[in-house]
Design a protein around this motif. Structure first.
Motif, mmCIF file in Angstrom:
data_model
loop_
_atom_site.group_PDB
_atom_site.id
_atom_site.type_symbol
_atom_site.label_atom_id
_atom_site.label_comp_id
_atom_site.label_asym_id
_atom_site.label_seq_id
_atom_site.Cartn_x
_atom_site.Cartn_y
_atom_site.Cartn_z
ATOM 1 N N ALA A 1 0.872 -1.189 0.000
ATOM 2 C CA ALA A 1 0.000 0.000 0.000
ATOM 3 C C ALA A 1 0.900 1.227 0.000
ATOM 4 O O ALA A 1 1.845 1.315 0.790
ATOM 5 N N GLY B 1 0.949 5.462 0.049
ATOM 6 C CA GLY B 1 0.221 6.718 0.200
ATOM 7 C C GLY B 1 1.000 7.813 -0.524
ATOM 8 O O GLY B 1 0.942 7.955 -1.736
ATOM 9 N N GLY B 2 1.769 8.591 0.247
ATOM 10 C CA GLY B 2 2.622 9.606 -0.373
ATOM 11 C C GLY B 2 4.018 9.072 -0.662
ATOM 12 O O GLY B 2 4.841 9.769 -1.273
ATOM 13 N N GLY B 3 4.313 7.881 -0.195
ATOM 14 C CA GLY B 3 5.658 7.310 -0.427
ATOM 15 C C GLY B 3 6.743 8.037 0.354
ATOM 16 O O GLY B 3 7.900 8.061 -0.033
ATOM 17 N N THR B 4 6.373 8.648 1.503
ATOM 18 C CA THR B 4 7.359 9.422 2.267
ATOM 19 C C THR B 4 7.985 8.621 3.413
ATOM 20 O O THR B 4 8.686 9.189 4.256
ATOM 21 N N SER B 5 7.746 7.339 3.426
ATOM 22 C CA SER B 5 8.322 6.514 4.494
ATOM 23 C C SER B 5 9.840 6.716 4.561
ATOM 24 O O SER B 5 10.519 6.749 3.535
ATOM 25 N N THR C 1 1.009 4.600 10.033
ATOM 26 C CA THR C 1 2.334 4.734 10.674
ATOM 27 C C THR C 1 2.272 5.396 12.053
ATOM 28 O O THR C 1 3.315 5.592 12.674
ATOM 29 N N GLN D 1 6.407 17.112 8.975
ATOM 30 C CA GLN D 1 7.217 17.884 8.025
ATOM 31 C C GLN D 1 6.943 17.433 6.582
ATOM 32 O O GLN D 1 7.133 18.175 5.636
ATOM 33 N N SER D 2 6.447 16.201 6.446
ATOM 34 C CA SER D 2 6.151 15.640 5.126
ATOM 35 C C SER D 2 4.733 15.975 4.665
ATOM 36 O O SER D 2 4.246 15.383 3.693
ATOM 37 N N ALA E 1 3.274 11.629 13.898
ATOM 38 C CA ALA E 1 3.107 12.771 14.807
ATOM 39 C C ALA E 1 3.405 14.040 14.017
ATOM 40 O O ALA E 1 4.354 14.073 13.231
ATOM 41 N N THR F 1 -0.120 11.120 3.072
ATOM 42 C CA THR F 1 -1.570 10.947 2.981
ATOM 43 C C THR F 1 -2.167 10.567 4.339
ATOM 44 O O THR F 1 -1.458 10.092 5.230
ATOM 45 N N ILE G 1 -5.991 0.579 4.122
ATOM 46 C CA ILE G 1 -6.955 1.511 4.715
ATOM 47 C C ILE G 1 -7.554 2.305 3.559
ATOM 48 O O ILE G 1 -6.807 2.922 2.783
HETATM 49 C C1 LIG Z 1 11.020 14.880 4.737
HETATM 50 C C2 LIG Z 1 10.204 13.998 5.621
HETATM 51 C C3 LIG Z 1 9.675 14.507 6.785
HETATM 52 C C4 LIG Z 1 8.923 13.682 7.629
HETATM 53 N N1 LIG Z 1 8.381 14.221 8.753
HETATM 54 C C5 LIG Z 1 7.607 13.445 9.561
HETATM 55 C C6 LIG Z 1 7.004 14.001 10.726
HETATM 56 O O1 LIG Z 1 7.133 15.197 11.024
HETATM 57 N N2 LIG Z 1 6.258 13.179 11.499
HETATM 58 C C7 LIG Z 1 6.061 11.870 11.181
HETATM 59 O O2 LIG Z 1 5.372 11.174 11.900
HETATM 60 N N3 LIG Z 1 6.630 11.330 10.078
HETATM 61 C C8 LIG Z 1 7.374 12.068 9.260
HETATM 62 N N4 LIG Z 1 7.933 11.526 8.126
HETATM 63 C C9 LIG Z 1 7.666 10.122 7.803
HETATM 64 C C10 LIG Z 1 6.409 9.931 6.903
HETATM 65 O O3 LIG Z 1 6.091 11.115 6.247
HETATM 66 C C11 LIG Z 1 5.228 9.459 7.734
HETATM 67 O O4 LIG Z 1 5.477 8.128 8.162
HETATM 68 C C12 LIG Z 1 3.889 9.502 6.981
HETATM 69 O O5 LIG Z 1 2.860 9.205 7.883
HETATM 70 C C13 LIG Z 1 3.822 8.538 5.824
HETATM 71 O O6 LIG Z 1 2.694 8.862 5.037
HETATM 72 P P1 LIG Z 1 2.622 8.434 3.506
HETATM 73 O O7 LIG Z 1 1.261 8.709 3.018
HETATM 74 O O8 LIG Z 1 3.726 9.040 2.751
HETATM 75 O O9 LIG Z 1 2.841 6.856 3.627
HETATM 76 P P2 LIG Z 1 3.790 5.944 2.774
HETATM 77 O O10 LIG Z 1 5.193 6.369 2.899
HETATM 78 O O11 LIG Z 1 3.234 5.789 1.401
HETATM 79 O O12 LIG Z 1 3.605 4.571 3.564
HETATM 80 C C14 LIG Z 1 4.094 4.415 4.855
HETATM 81 C C15 LIG Z 1 3.604 3.066 5.415
HETATM 82 O O13 LIG Z 1 2.193 3.095 5.531
HETATM 83 C C16 LIG Z 1 1.597 2.128 4.687
HETATM 84 N N5 LIG Z 1 0.423 2.747 4.078
HETATM 85 C C17 LIG Z 1 0.347 3.920 3.394
HETATM 86 N N6 LIG Z 1 -0.915 4.146 3.011
HETATM 87 C C18 LIG Z 1 -1.642 3.111 3.458
HETATM 88 C C19 LIG Z 1 -3.016 2.754 3.375
HETATM 89 N N7 LIG Z 1 -3.919 3.527 2.744
HETATM 90 N N8 LIG Z 1 -3.411 1.593 3.940
HETATM 91 C C20 LIG Z 1 -2.532 0.795 4.581
HETATM 92 N N9 LIG Z 1 -1.235 1.070 4.692
HETATM 93 C C21 LIG Z 1 -0.798 2.221 4.136
HETATM 94 C C22 LIG Z 1 2.650 1.746 3.683
HETATM 95 O O14 LIG Z 1 2.459 0.434 3.190
HETATM 96 C C23 LIG Z 1 3.909 1.887 4.502
HETATM 97 O O15 LIG Z 1 4.126 0.762 5.280
HETATM 98 C C24 LIG Z 1 8.696 12.322 7.284
HETATM 99 C C25 LIG Z 1 9.225 11.835 6.079
HETATM 100 C C26 LIG Z 1 9.969 12.657 5.261
HETATM 101 C C27 LIG Z 1 10.515 12.119 3.979
#
Ligand SMILES: Cc1cc2nc3c(=O)[nH]c(=O)nc-3n(C[C@H](O)[C@H](O)[C@H](O)COP(=O)(O)OP(=O)(O)OC[C@H]3O[C@@H](n4cnc5c(N)ncnc54)[C@H](O)[C@@H]3O)c2cc1C
Length: 563
Positions: free
Chosen positions: A138, A140-144, A220, A207-208, A223, A213, A278
């Motif tokens: 899955a 979302g934004g790929g910011t893991s 995740t 910050q992301s 916070a 998303t 989700i």
């Molecule tokens: C520059 C930068 C700054 C950041 N700052 C913060 C911060 O301030 N606080 C913080 O908590 N994190 C931060 N992060 C980490 C990241 O942004 C968080 O973990 C964010 O919640 C991930 O969201 P995403 O939509 O990009 O998820 P993704 O990176 O796409 O996925 C993260 C995980 O969630 C799963 N996932 C995503 N969408 C779904 C779905 N719909 N259903 C089930 N599983 C799903 C994925 O399989 C993966 O395991 C930062 C990352 C970067 C690169």
């Protein structure tokens, strides 16, 4: 009431963060600071990413038949084996991810990227992947930043990534109860754009924010920067709809409180795509703040600043707590004073005259109703002053707020200049905070020094709880020949120090692949077995995000034939 998303934000570039045109280049003072603190004489040298055309990518393992079936579910336009999409979904945004892709390696890219438009389509894609024995990630934004979206095949011969971007609507808003239900693929700015005209905010600003998303937040337990005030995503979520290989699951309750058995919602929140996808979530929302008050106080040491934050939390009226509450250690504060321009330089001189030669700077933002935030700030000021704080005005907090989403751009420039930069985080009780800080910082510096160069660590507290606080480390060093190995060495040393200090392996970045080896230390072998049991029920064939968070079930067997 369903509200279509009208906010379109371009996705990040493949080699880094956001739109590079919005990046502010490192100042001359910043470059000089790198030279003097890191002893790097060649920070002008360019280590640019390879050309996009030169990125190595294998062929998709998916045959025509399975692609036709996927197209039959989502529409051919929403099933891609195209080079750009596969490369863009080949990893997340951790420093190792960036080093790999900048070096031209997308060999682990998914075999296809699917863009479903509804929970029903997600359900049918999962059914197909179970039948065809394909792993599913899955996305979302790929910011893991912990390897959460790595398209690992596990024991399967193919992997598809489900990108949630088409599912980005506000589905329902209950203004009286202050809850809103969104589709999971909605990104931070679109959430706020949907809520703002109705007078609300989610109050969740990692910050992301621009990329991440809602589904990612919930998956995740993220916070945000104002989570001390608004609460973390796991405090905000009330209910989730999850599509699993075993069928759809609704968890959580829209009732304000319940005693109906263990909280099943908590098995899904933080499940990182290992149980299912989700597709929507109901969140608590807050009225838009009418006013903001900013303030910064300086303390003679990090320990003194941390003690002041503790007193603020314990002695202050609960409602007076600032929404944003950040304390930098003396190294990070020194960088702020050095690089902040003439006003901050004057501030540092003033603090020196007041006896604080290596100060630790704390920044606060209070949000709330008109006229009310200034009073909360005043009451908090009494406690901060009594704890030894010197007030230095609102400017540092305002400057932080202006630049709070631009940090990730800097990492791209630093990597191009041959500087390794990475972050890691934990949280500890007030009793163990100082020892954890010292142990982890020391482990990072020692591991950096093993490479022979100079390393540098900056630390800050960004979230304050009744019983402790988060600790966030940023380390920098000259990139060694093998950057990924250098990064892994430091990360391993820091993670072992965190475990030894009995702090948490992650306060908010989540587990992914990077922290999975430390999960047994965190929750015990029986705890792992409980999680594996839940996975066994919802994902019996183990196709969901293999290699992340918890072990893949033993009965996940590879398919022999081409899918
Ligand atoms: C520059 C930068 C700054 C950041 N700052 C913060 C911060 O301030 N606080 C913080 O908590 N994190 C931060 N992060 C980490 C990241 O942004 C968080 O973990 C964010 O919640 C991930 O969201 P995403 O939509 O990009 O998820 P993704 O990176 O796409 O996925 C993260 C995980 O969630 C799963 N996932 C995503 N969408 C779904 C779905 N719909 N259903 C089930 N599983 C799903 C994925 O399989 C993966 O395991 C930062 C990352 C970067 C690169």
């Amino acid at each position: 009431m369903v509200t279509q998303n009208t906010v379109t934000i371009p996705r990040s570039v493949w080699y880094g963060w956001g739109d590079p045109a919005r990046a502010k280049p490192l100042s001359a003072a910043g470059l000089e600071y790198l030279r003097t603190t890191l002893g790097l004489q060649n920070v002008e040298a360019a280590h640019p990413p390879v050309d996009f055309e030169d990125i190595a990518l294998g062929p998709s393992a998916l045959g025509e038949a399975v692609l036709a079936e996927l197209s039959g579910i989502c529409g051919a336009r929403h099933v891609s084996t195209e080079r750009t999409e596969r490369i863009l979904h080949s990893g997340g945004k951790s420093t190792p991810d960036l080093l790999r892709i900048r070096g031209g390696d997308a060999l682990q890219a998914p075999d296809a990227v699917i863009f479903p438009g509804s929970a029903e389509e997600v359900r049918r894609v999962l059914e197909l992947c179970v039948a065809r024995r394909l792993a599913v990630v899955a996305f979302g934004g790929g910011t893991s930043v912990v390897g959460g979206v790595e398209p690992l095949r596990g024991p399967f011969s193919g992997v598809v990534t489900i990108d949630m971007r088409r599912m980005d609507r506000l589905l329902h808003l209950d203004a009286l109860s202050r809850t809103a239900t969104f589709e999971a693929g909605i990104r931070g700015p679109a959430i706020e754009a949907a809520l703002e005209p109705l007078g609300f905010t989610l109050g969740h600003f990692p910050q992301s924010h621009q990329e991440a998303t809602l589904g990612g937040y919930v998956a995740t337990r993220s916070a945000g920067q104002a989570s001390t005030g608004y609460g973390r995503s796991d405090n905000l979520v009330k209910a989730v709809h999850l599509e699993t290989p075993a069928g759809p699951l609704d968890v959580g309750s829209t009732a304000p409180g319940t005693a109906a058995g263990p909280k099943l919602l908590d098995t899904v929140v933080g499940s990182e795509g290992t149980l299912g996808v989700i597709t929507s979530a109901t969140m608590l929302i807050q009225p838009l703040p009418e006013s903001r008050s900013h303030g910064a106080w300086s303390f003679e040491s990090f320990a003194a600043g941390a003690a002041a934050l503790r007193r603020l939390r314990h002695e202050g009226v609960r409602g007076d707590m600032p929404h944003v509450c950040r304390l930098s250690d003396t190294d990070q504060s020194a960088a702020t004073f050095k690089l902040g321009g003439p006003k901050t330089a004057a501030m540092a001189r003033y603090l020196g005259l007041r006896g604080q030669r290596t100060p630790a700077l704390a920044l606060f933002v209070w949000e709330g109703a008109k006229g009310e935030t200034a009073a909360r700030k005043r009451r908090s000021a009494r406690i901060l002053r009594a704890a030894g704080g010197i007030y230095v005005g609102p400017l540092p907090a305002r400057a932080w707020e202006r630049g709070r989403f631009s940090g990730p751009y800097l990492r791209d420039e630093l990597l191009t200049r041959g500087v390794l930069v990475e972050t890691l985080e934990t949280a500890a009780t007030w009793t163990r905070l100082e020892a954890t800080y010292a142990a982890v910082r020391g482990a990072i510096l020692e591991a950096l020094a093993e490479g022979g160069g100079t390393g540098y660590v900056q630390t800050h507290i960004s979230h304050v709880y009744p019983d402790g606080a988060s600790i966030y480390f940023t380390f920098l060093a000259g990139l060694e020949q093998d950057g990924p190995a250098q990064n892994a060495r430091v990360k391993k040393a820091a993670s072992e120090a965190i475990v030894a200090a009995r702090a948490t392996i992650t306060h908010h970045h989540a587990v992914g692949t990077d922290h999975a080896p430390y999960m047994e230390a965190e929750i015990g072998a029986l705890g792992i077995a409980v999680l594996a049991g839940i996975k066994e029920t919802l994902d019996p064939s183990g196709i969901m995000n293999p290699g992340k968070l918890i072990p893949t079930p033993k009965n996940a067997s590879p398919t022999k034939e081409k899918p």
